[in-house]
Design a protein around this motif. Sequence first.
Motif, mmCIF file in Angstrom:
data_model
loop_
_atom_site.group_PDB
_atom_site.id
_atom_site.type_symbol
_atom_site.label_atom_id
_atom_site.label_comp_id
_atom_site.label_asym_id
_atom_site.label_seq_id
_atom_site.Cartn_x
_atom_site.Cartn_y
_atom_site.Cartn_z
ATOM 1 N N GLN A 3 0.731 -1.118 0.110
ATOM 2 C CA GLN A 3 0.027 0.067 -0.139
ATOM 3 C C GLN A 3 0.882 1.311 0.058
ATOM 4 O OE1 GLN A 3 -3.008 -0.284 2.964
ATOM 5 N NE2 GLN A 3 -4.159 1.695 2.046
ATOM 6 N N GLY A 4 0.766 2.018 -1.055
ATOM 7 C CA GLY A 4 1.605 3.283 -0.939
ATOM 8 C C GLY A 4 2.920 3.051 -1.908
ATOM 9 N N ASN A 5 3.387 1.788 -2.175
ATOM 10 C CA ASN A 5 4.402 1.547 -2.994
ATOM 11 C C ASN A 5 3.889 0.691 -4.189
ATOM 12 O OD1 ASN A 5 7.009 2.324 -1.276
ATOM 13 N ND2 ASN A 5 5.774 0.793 0.148
ATOM 14 N N VAL A 6 2.763 0.143 -4.363
ATOM 15 C CA VAL A 6 2.317 -0.306 -5.429
ATOM 16 C C VAL A 6 1.136 0.336 -6.143
ATOM 17 C CG1 VAL A 6 1.413 -2.422 -6.822
ATOM 18 C CG2 VAL A 6 3.216 -2.766 -5.010
ATOM 19 N N PRO A 7 1.312 1.546 -7.024
ATOM 20 C CA PRO A 7 0.242 2.227 -7.307
ATOM 21 C C PRO A 7 -1.395 1.815 -7.863
ATOM 22 C CG PRO A 7 2.194 2.884 -8.566
ATOM 23 C CD PRO A 7 2.661 1.596 -7.728
ATOM 24 N N LEU A 8 -0.848 0.720 -8.392
ATOM 25 C CA LEU A 8 -2.237 -0.078 -8.998
ATOM 26 C C LEU A 8 -2.951 -0.644 -8.246
ATOM 27 C CD1 LEU A 8 -0.050 -2.184 -11.538
ATOM 28 C CD2 LEU A 8 -1.355 -0.296 -12.084
ATOM 29 N N LEU A 9 -2.747 -0.740 -6.984
ATOM 30 C CA LEU A 9 -3.710 -1.366 -6.034
ATOM 31 C C LEU A 9 -4.937 -0.427 -5.698
ATOM 32 C CD1 LEU A 9 -1.378 -2.821 -3.149
ATOM 33 C CD2 LEU A 9 -2.573 -4.131 -5.276
ATOM 34 N N ARG A 10 -6.150 -0.995 -5.667
ATOM 35 C CA ARG A 10 -7.207 -0.184 -5.233
ATOM 36 C C ARG A 10 -7.650 -0.659 -3.796
ATOM 37 N NH1 ARG A 10 -5.410 2.674 -8.492
ATOM 38 N NH2 ARG A 10 -5.815 2.725 -10.330
ATOM 39 N N LYS A 66 -5.523 -6.275 -17.136
ATOM 40 C CA LYS A 66 -4.350 -5.577 -17.341
ATOM 41 C C LYS A 66 -3.488 -5.086 -16.263
ATOM 42 C CE LYS A 66 -2.056 -1.942 -20.009
ATOM 43 N NZ LYS A 66 -1.207 -1.881 -19.050
ATOM 44 N N ALA A 67 -4.525 -4.521 -15.264
ATOM 45 C CA ALA A 67 -3.749 -4.037 -14.137
ATOM 46 C C ALA A 67 -3.186 -5.304 -13.203
ATOM 47 C CB ALA A 67 -4.842 -3.234 -13.131
ATOM 48 N N LEU A 68 -3.842 -6.434 -13.237
ATOM 49 C CA LEU A 68 -3.436 -7.610 -12.588
ATOM 50 C C LEU A 68 -2.036 -8.000 -13.155
ATOM 51 C CD1 LEU A 68 -3.677 -9.871 -10.621
ATOM 52 C CD2 LEU A 68 -5.030 -10.956 -12.499
ATOM 53 N N ASP A 69 -2.016 -7.966 -14.616
ATOM 54 C CA ASP A 69 -0.750 -8.461 -15.448
ATOM 55 C C ASP A 69 0.408 -7.356 -14.928
ATOM 56 O OD1 ASP A 69 0.682 -10.147 -17.136
ATOM 57 O OD2 ASP A 69 0.768 -8.332 -18.339
ATOM 58 N N ASP A 70 0.238 -5.948 -15.012
ATOM 59 C CA ASP A 70 1.020 -5.169 -14.439
ATOM 60 C C ASP A 70 1.429 -5.337 -13.174
ATOM 61 O OD1 ASP A 70 0.732 -4.015 -17.083
ATOM 62 O OD2 ASP A 70 -0.394 -2.197 -16.436
ATOM 63 N N TYR A 71 0.651 -5.567 -12.242
ATOM 64 C CA TYR A 71 1.077 -5.795 -10.861
ATOM 65 C C TYR A 71 1.696 -6.890 -10.712
ATOM 66 C CZ TYR A 71 -0.029 -8.053 -6.052
ATOM 67 O OH TYR A 71 0.235 -8.617 -5.176
ATOM 68 N N GLN A 72 1.647 -8.071 -11.314
ATOM 69 C CA GLN A 72 2.495 -9.015 -11.405
ATOM 70 C C GLN A 72 3.926 -8.747 -11.703
ATOM 71 O OE1 GLN A 72 1.848 -11.863 -9.829
ATOM 72 N NE2 GLN A 72 -0.495 -11.914 -9.944
ATOM 73 N N ASN A 73 4.273 -7.689 -12.485
ATOM 74 C CA ASN A 73 5.476 -7.239 -12.904
ATOM 75 C C ASN A 73 6.135 -5.896 -12.228
ATOM 76 O OD1 ASN A 73 6.021 -9.435 -15.027
ATOM 77 N ND2 ASN A 73 3.946 -8.741 -15.871
ATOM 78 N N ASP A 74 5.086 -5.541 -11.319
ATOM 79 C CA ASP A 74 5.465 -4.294 -10.557
ATOM 80 C C ASP A 74 6.913 -4.501 -9.949
ATOM 81 O OD1 ASP A 74 4.498 -1.666 -9.247
ATOM 82 O OD2 ASP A 74 5.290 -2.970 -7.908
#
Length: 96
Positions: free
Chosen positions: A29-36, A63-71
Amino acid sequence: MIKHIVCFKLTDNSEQMLEKTKDILLSMQGNVPLLRGIEVGVDFLHSPRSYDIILQVLLDDAKALDDYQNDDYHCNVVKKHMHAVAESSVAIDYCL
């Protein structure tokens, strides 16, 4: 919206390791901007079929899930820790 849930069994499920792992997961939280949204829970029952810790994150779409996996933070901090301490894990991803 996508809900991504992962349950982990830790090699060392001591209170100290569970708390450290919970803190690392919550540090997204706060370090991975994709998280809602993010929730982390620690099992208290300790039954033979229990997992030790659960991570639930909310993301906008696939797409956000895919980006999250590679964050970068997720990969270099969280996954690095989880791969070091987890004996096993199970996951589910579904649309809300």
